[in-house]
Design a protein around this motif. Structure first.
Motif, short mmCIF file in Angstrom:
data_model
loop_
_atom_site.label_atom_id
_atom_site.label_comp_id
_atom_site.label_asym_id
_atom_site.label_seq_id
_atom_site.Cartn_x
_atom_site.Cartn_y
_atom_site.Cartn_z
N SER A 157 0.99 -1.15 -0.11
CA SER A 157 -0.17 -0.11 0.24
C SER A 157 0.71 1.07 -0.11
N PRO A 158 0.41 2.37 -0.39
CA PRO A 158 1.21 3.68 -0.41
C PRO A 158 1.66 3.81 1.06
N GLN A 159 0.74 3.78 1.99
CA GLN A 159 1.07 3.71 3.36
C GLN A 159 2.29 2.81 3.74
N ALA A 160 2.33 1.83 3.30
CA ALA A 160 3.57 0.76 3.66
C ALA A 160 4.76 1.44 3.08
N VAL A 161 4.72 1.88 1.84
CA VAL A 161 5.94 2.29 1.16
C VAL A 161 6.40 3.63 1.71
N SER A 162 5.52 4.59 2.49
CA SER A 162 6.00 5.74 3.15
C SER A 162 6.51 5.37 4.33
N ASP A 163 5.77 4.31 5.17
CA ASP A 163 6.44 4.21 6.56
C ASP A 163 7.68 3.39 6.48
N ALA A 164 7.56 2.45 5.43
CA ALA A 164 8.94 1.38 5.28
C ALA A 164 9.59 1.31 3.83
N PRO A 165 10.38 2.33 3.54
CA PRO A 165 10.65 2.53 2.32
C PRO A 165 11.64 1.31 1.90
N GLN A 166 12.22 0.60 2.98
CA GLN A 166 13.08 -0.66 2.49
C GLN A 166 12.33 -1.62 2.10
N ALA A 167 11.04 -1.86 2.53
CA ALA A 167 10.24 -2.72 2.10
C ALA A 167 9.94 -2.88 0.63
N ALA A 168 10.23 -1.85 -0.02
CA ALA A 168 9.87 -1.67 -1.48
C ALA A 168 11.23 -1.91 -2.18
N ALA A 169 12.08 -1.89 -1.41
CA ALA A 169 13.65 -1.98 -2.08
C ALA A 169 13.92 -3.56 -2.59
N LYS A 170 14.80 -3.61 -3.67
CA LYS A 170 15.18 -4.95 -4.23
C LYS A 170 15.83 -5.73 -2.94
N VAL A 171 16.62 -5.23 -2.17
CA VAL A 171 17.14 -5.72 -1.06
C VAL A 171 16.66 -5.41 0.19
N THR A 172 15.70 -6.29 0.88
CA THR A 172 15.08 -5.62 1.96
C THR A 172 15.58 -6.06 3.27
N GLY A 173 16.60 -6.82 3.31
CA GLY A 173 17.30 -7.09 4.54
C GLY A 173 16.40 -8.44 5.41
N PRO A 174 17.28 -8.69 6.66
CA PRO A 174 16.70 -10.00 7.10
C PRO A 174 15.27 -9.88 7.55
N GLY A 175 14.72 -11.19 6.96
CA GLY A 175 13.24 -11.12 7.73
C GLY A 175 12.22 -10.56 6.59
N GLY A 176 12.96 -9.93 5.31
CA GLY A 176 12.22 -9.53 4.15
C GLY A 176 11.28 -8.52 4.64
N TYR A 177 10.46 -8.11 3.34
CA TYR A 177 9.62 -7.02 3.47
C TYR A 177 8.71 -6.84 4.70
N LEU A 178 8.33 -7.98 4.94
CA LEU A 178 7.22 -8.04 6.19
C LEU A 178 7.90 -7.47 7.72
N ASP A 179 9.07 -7.95 7.67
CA ASP A 179 9.84 -7.45 9.12
C ASP A 179 10.06 -6.02 8.83
N ARG A 180 10.45 -5.46 7.72
CA ARG A 180 10.46 -4.06 7.55
C ARG A 180 9.08 -3.34 8.15
N LEU A 181 7.89 -3.93 7.54
CA LEU A 181 6.61 -3.12 7.73
C LEU A 181 6.29 -3.44 9.20
N GLU A 182 6.40 -4.59 9.88
CA GLU A 182 6.23 -4.36 11.37
C GLU A 182 7.16 -3.56 12.25
N GLU A 183 8.46 -3.50 11.96
CA GLU A 183 9.28 -2.67 12.41
C GLU A 183 8.97 -0.87 12.39
#
Length: 266
Positions: A157-183
């Protein structure tokens, strides 16, 4: 009484099917071009094409632009015990799926993360107009050494990208995009899954190397933010119908106990 005569196109389809089964035309091989084959068989172009289209409807071949009809590889069908428990593994959340938590699947092509016009189904979840450009994470994967098994699109969602830009990156880091959203404050995310069967779009069929006449199983998982109580991510998984069968263990409720007492209707 005389038995009904088999249509010529069906006779031709049966003959070519036998040639596919005996290896005359192995997986990946193109079938002979329609026009010269029709002439050799003494039939019309339309009759020969109808035979090939019948084989396409069976999932044995698919039409490839500038090549013709190509024989498909017979995939291994996976029996998937269908549960509803989400677990946590070394790489992040693990959802009920065809793979085991410790199984690493092959990636077909390059994974993509880009802003793409959203289909109606996704747009409705996020409360935006269909065609609105949203972040889509796309990947095509399969068990090792097998043809494409599933196409997975994750929409943010637009809110997800605004709050967690790394969730939309090609490399999201450990735990993937879901961890970035929850963080970012949206955890714990809750999920709901919908399953249906439909026909594939042309692009989906191309990515999964199947015929457009082959039905697909679609599972849609909608993740809802604990912060806003609104959908924050939508993941749509598309699997050819000949790749998987879902298995559920059935349990008796107290009302279905055995043995049945004499007071109960039989």
């Amino acid at each position: 009484m005389t038995e009904p005569r088999t249509s010529k196109w069906r006779q031709l389809a049966d003959a070519v099917r036998r040639q596919i089964e005996d290896g005359t035309y192995p997986p990946g091989a193109p079938l002979p071009q329609i026009k010269p084959t029709a002439e050799a068989q003494g039939v019309s172009y339309e009759t020969m094409r109808a035979a090939y289209k019948a084989l396409e409807a069976e999932g044995l071949v698919r039409s490839v632009k500038r090549i013709g009809f190509v024989v498909l590889e017979t995939p291994m069908r996976r029996r998937v015990p269908r549960g509803n428990i989400i677990t946590r593994g070394p790489r992040g959340y693990v959802f009920p799926a065809a793979s085991r938590p410790d199984e690493v699947w092959d990636l077909h092509g390059r994974p993509d993360a880009s802003f793409t016009p959203a289909p109606t189904e996704v747009a409705e979840h996020f409360g935006v107009a269909p065609g609105t450009e949203l972040m889509r994470r796309r990947r095509v994967t399969s068990p090792p050494g097998e043809p494409p098994f599933q196409l997975v699109d994750t929409w943010l969602s637009p809110q997800a990208v605004s709050d967690a830009p790394q969730a939309a990156a090609k490399v999201t880091g450990p735990g993937g995009y879901l961890d970035r959203l929850e963080e970012a404050g949206h955890g714990p995310i809750s999920w709901e899954e919908t399953i249906r069967v439909r026909m594939p779009g042309r692009e989906e069929a191309q990515l999964l190397t199947i015929a457009t006449a082959t039905p697909v199983l679609e599972t849609t998982i909608v993740g809802t933010s604990a912060q806003t109580d609104l959908p924050i991510e939508v993941t749509i998984r598309v699997i050819p119908s000949d790749r998987v069968e879902l298995v559920s263990k059935l349990h008796r409720s107290p009302s279905a106990h055995w043995p049945v007492t004499s007071a109960e209707p039989k």
